[in-house]
Motif scaffolding. Structure first.
Motif, mmCIF file in Angstrom:
data_model
loop_
_atom_site.group_PDB
_atom_site.id
_atom_site.type_symbol
_atom_site.label_atom_id
_atom_site.label_comp_id
_atom_site.label_asym_id
_atom_site.label_seq_id
_atom_site.Cartn_x
_atom_site.Cartn_y
_atom_site.Cartn_z
ATOM 1 N N GLY A 27 38.725 82.285 64.906
ATOM 2 C CA GLY A 27 37.549 83.137 64.783
ATOM 3 C C GLY A 27 37.771 84.566 65.264
ATOM 4 N N LEU A 28 38.809 84.793 66.063
ATOM 5 C CA LEU A 28 39.104 86.142 66.557
ATOM 6 C C LEU A 28 40.086 86.885 65.653
ATOM 7 C CD1 LEU A 28 39.634 85.395 70.363
ATOM 8 C CD2 LEU A 28 37.611 86.375 69.274
ATOM 9 N N LEU A 29 40.991 86.138 65.056
ATOM 10 C CA LEU A 29 42.086 86.733 64.296
ATOM 11 C C LEU A 29 41.689 86.996 62.844
ATOM 12 C CD1 LEU A 29 44.904 84.364 65.583
ATOM 13 C CD2 LEU A 29 44.450 86.701 66.325
ATOM 14 N N PRO A 30 42.347 87.959 62.208
ATOM 15 C CA PRO A 30 42.129 88.147 60.774
ATOM 16 C C PRO A 30 42.509 86.878 60.006
ATOM 17 C CG PRO A 30 43.383 89.983 61.713
ATOM 18 C CD PRO A 30 43.287 88.924 62.770
ATOM 19 N N ARG A 31 41.877 86.670 58.874
ATOM 20 C CA ARG A 31 42.176 85.500 58.035
ATOM 21 C C ARG A 31 43.668 85.434 57.720
ATOM 22 N NH1 ARG A 31 38.631 84.454 52.939
ATOM 23 N NH2 ARG A 31 40.304 82.980 52.883
ATOM 24 N N HIS A 32 44.164 84.231 57.657
ATOM 25 C CA HIS A 32 45.548 83.926 57.261
ATOM 26 C C HIS A 32 46.599 84.415 58.254
ATOM 27 C CE1 HIS A 32 43.621 82.581 53.678
ATOM 28 N NE2 HIS A 32 43.251 83.802 53.334
ATOM 29 N N THR A 33 46.198 84.685 59.486
ATOM 30 C CA THR A 33 47.179 85.013 60.521
ATOM 31 C C THR A 33 47.984 83.759 60.829
ATOM 32 O OG1 THR A 33 45.698 86.666 61.475
ATOM 33 C CG2 THR A 33 47.470 85.862 62.893
ATOM 34 N N GLU A 34 49.286 83.938 61.054
ATOM 35 C CA GLU A 34 50.171 82.816 61.355
ATOM 36 C C GLU A 34 50.852 83.058 62.696
ATOM 37 O OE1 GLU A 34 52.143 81.160 57.518
ATOM 38 O OE2 GLU A 34 52.321 83.335 57.412
ATOM 39 N N LEU A 35 51.329 81.987 63.298
ATOM 40 C CA LEU A 35 52.141 82.089 64.511
ATOM 41 C C LEU A 35 53.543 81.620 64.153
ATOM 42 C CD1 LEU A 35 52.203 82.605 67.621
ATOM 43 C CD2 LEU A 35 51.901 80.127 67.874
ATOM 44 N N ILE A 36 54.489 82.536 64.243
ATOM 45 C CA ILE A 36 55.888 82.212 63.937
ATOM 46 C C ILE A 36 56.736 82.724 65.086
ATOM 47 C CG2 ILE A 36 57.814 82.554 62.345
ATOM 48 C CD1 ILE A 36 55.731 82.810 60.100
ATOM 49 N N PRO A 45 46.998 91.718 51.751
ATOM 50 C CA PRO A 45 46.124 91.108 50.746
ATOM 51 C C PRO A 45 46.952 90.484 49.623
ATOM 52 C CG PRO A 45 45.359 93.305 51.314
ATOM 53 C CD PRO A 45 46.703 93.130 51.962
ATOM 54 N N GLN A 46 46.478 89.342 49.125
ATOM 55 C CA GLN A 46 47.235 88.667 48.083
ATOM 56 C C GLN A 46 46.972 89.270 46.711
ATOM 57 O OE1 GLN A 46 46.250 84.509 47.894
ATOM 58 N NE2 GLN A 46 44.082 84.874 47.684
ATOM 59 N N THR A 47 47.935 89.085 45.823
ATOM 60 C CA THR A 47 47.799 89.544 44.443
ATOM 61 C C THR A 47 47.086 88.464 43.630
ATOM 62 O OG1 THR A 47 49.903 88.574 43.761
ATOM 63 C CG2 THR A 47 49.965 90.856 44.601
ATOM 64 N N MET A 48 46.662 88.830 42.443
ATOM 65 C CA MET A 48 46.026 87.860 41.548
ATOM 66 C C MET A 48 47.010 86.746 41.195
ATOM 67 S SD MET A 48 43.331 86.799 40.157
ATOM 68 C CE MET A 48 42.200 88.151 40.265
ATOM 69 N N TRP A 49 48.300 87.089 40.968
ATOM 70 C CA TRP A 49 49.303 86.050 40.683
ATOM 71 C C TRP A 49 49.340 85.032 41.815
ATOM 72 C CZ3 TRP A 49 53.608 84.799 43.628
ATOM 73 C CH2 TRP A 49 54.441 83.823 43.089
ATOM 74 N N HIS A 50 49.378 85.503 43.040
ATOM 75 C CA HIS A 50 49.436 84.623 44.210
ATOM 76 C C HIS A 50 48.225 83.690 44.226
ATOM 77 C CE1 HIS A 50 49.535 83.619 48.561
ATOM 78 N NE2 HIS A 50 50.830 83.813 48.425
ATOM 79 N N ASP A 88 50.906 78.084 52.033
ATOM 80 C CA ASP A 88 49.976 78.399 50.952
ATOM 81 C C ASP A 88 49.293 77.132 50.437
ATOM 82 O OD1 ASP A 88 50.252 81.195 50.927
ATOM 83 O OD2 ASP A 88 52.123 81.029 49.811
ATOM 84 N N VAL A 89 50.061 76.069 50.247
ATOM 85 C CA VAL A 89 49.527 74.770 49.845
ATOM 86 C C VAL A 89 50.301 73.712 50.623
ATOM 87 C CG1 VAL A 89 49.185 73.129 47.925
ATOM 88 C CG2 VAL A 89 48.979 75.590 47.509
ATOM 89 N N ALA A 90 49.618 72.658 51.020
ATOM 90 C CA ALA A 90 50.275 71.535 51.676
ATOM 91 C C ALA A 90 49.721 70.239 51.104
ATOM 92 C CB ALA A 90 50.046 71.569 53.188
ATOM 93 N N VAL A 91 50.579 69.241 51.033
ATOM 94 C CA VAL A 91 50.131 67.886 50.717
ATOM 95 C C VAL A 91 50.192 67.117 52.023
ATOM 96 C CG1 VAL A 91 50.603 65.771 49.430
ATOM 97 C CG2 VAL A 91 50.901 68.006 48.316
ATOM 98 N N SER A 119 55.300 86.611 48.335
ATOM 99 C CA SER A 119 54.681 87.922 48.111
ATOM 100 C C SER A 119 55.658 88.992 48.575
ATOM 101 C CB SER A 119 53.388 88.038 48.926
ATOM 102 O OG SER A 119 52.468 87.068 48.523
ATOM 103 N N ALA A 120 55.356 90.234 48.267
ATOM 104 C CA ALA A 120 56.246 91.332 48.647
ATOM 105 C C ALA A 120 56.493 91.357 50.153
ATOM 106 C CB ALA A 120 55.668 92.660 48.172
ATOM 107 N N ASP A 121 55.476 91.031 50.951
ATOM 108 C CA ASP A 121 55.637 91.098 52.406
ATOM 109 C C ASP A 121 56.159 89.794 53.018
ATOM 110 O OD1 ASP A 121 53.257 89.595 52.108
ATOM 111 O OD2 ASP A 121 52.537 90.262 54.061
ATOM 112 N N SER A 122 56.371 88.758 52.195
ATOM 113 C CA SER A 122 56.758 87.466 52.768
ATOM 114 C C SER A 122 58.115 86.954 52.304
ATOM 115 C CB SER A 122 55.686 86.408 52.442
ATOM 116 O OG SER A 122 55.719 86.060 51.069
ATOM 117 N N VAL A 123 58.901 87.782 51.656
ATOM 118 C CA VAL A 123 60.168 87.328 51.074
ATOM 119 C C VAL A 123 61.050 86.657 52.123
ATOM 120 C CG1 VAL A 123 62.302 88.063 49.927
ATOM 121 C CG2 VAL A 123 60.103 89.016 49.203
#
Length: 195
Positions: A27-36, A45-50, A88-91, A119-123
């Motif tokens: 709830g504090l962090l921007p959406r889709h923040t990850e811990l790595i 921001p994601q592209t339409m393709w993504h 992005d997706v998990a089963v 994405s460009a920023d996640s290669v």
């Protein structure tokens, strides 16, 4: 020039954030923040393709999965002490999926397959860093979707116990057809088409 003070969550503790710290920041962090590796990773921001790739893969994986598995999009997976990425997706197991609407994350042992759309920023993260973290956490199947001109290519990896590594089992251009972790067939040319 003085600006507004930074929020407390921006400053990492000595040694970096733990997964427990990260999950408490819900709830504090921007959406889709990850811990790595103990660091917060903010995504662009994601592209339409993504968005279209994620929608197709989540829908098709969920539709084709056996009853004991479910597909879910953009949910945090706690892999270890300093790792909590958001594939992005998990089963995941149906049991984990059915934990209820207040569930904010899964554990590595809940996950059968993870999919990342590059994405460009996640290669580097999607090709190198995250697969190593998923493998170390015991997730047996990893897919990576990439854009090649107007086409989508999906690279399919499976854990190879002999080498204790992910092995590339296929590169799929127009049609993704595999038998593991279950029988799956997806028309990749549907990306971008109205269904």
């Amino acid at each position: 020039m003085d600006g507004e003070p930074l929020p407390d969550w921006v400053i990492p503790p000595p040694g970096g954030f733990t997964a427990a710290d990260f999950l408490r920041m819900d709830g504090l962090l921007p959406r889709h923040t990850e811990l790595i590796d103990g660091s917060l990773v903010f995504v662009s921001p994601q592209t339409m393709w993504h968005a279209q790739v994620l929608k197709l893969l989540e829908n098709e994986l969920d539709r084709q999965a056996p009853a004991h598995l479910r597909a879910v999009r953009e949910m945090t997976v706690r892999l270890g002490e300093r790792q909590a990425p958001e594939p992005d997706v998990a089963v995941v197991t149906a049991e984990a999926f059915d934990r209820g609407p207040s569930c904010t994350h899964f554990l590595a042992e809940d996950v059968v397959l993870v999919v990342e759309a590059v994405s460009a920023d996640s290669v580097e993260r999607d090709r190198e860093i995250k697969p190593r973290r998923y493998l170390a956490a015991g997730i047996r199947h990893y897919w990576r979707a990439e854009r090649d001109g107007d086409r989508t290519v999906v690279y399919v990896y499976e854990f190879d116990p002999r080498d204790a590594a992910y092995a590339l089992t296929g590169i799929h251009h127009d049609r993704l057809k595999v038998t593991a972790p279950f029988d799956i067939e997806i028309d990749l040319t549907a990306i971008g088409q109205r269904r």
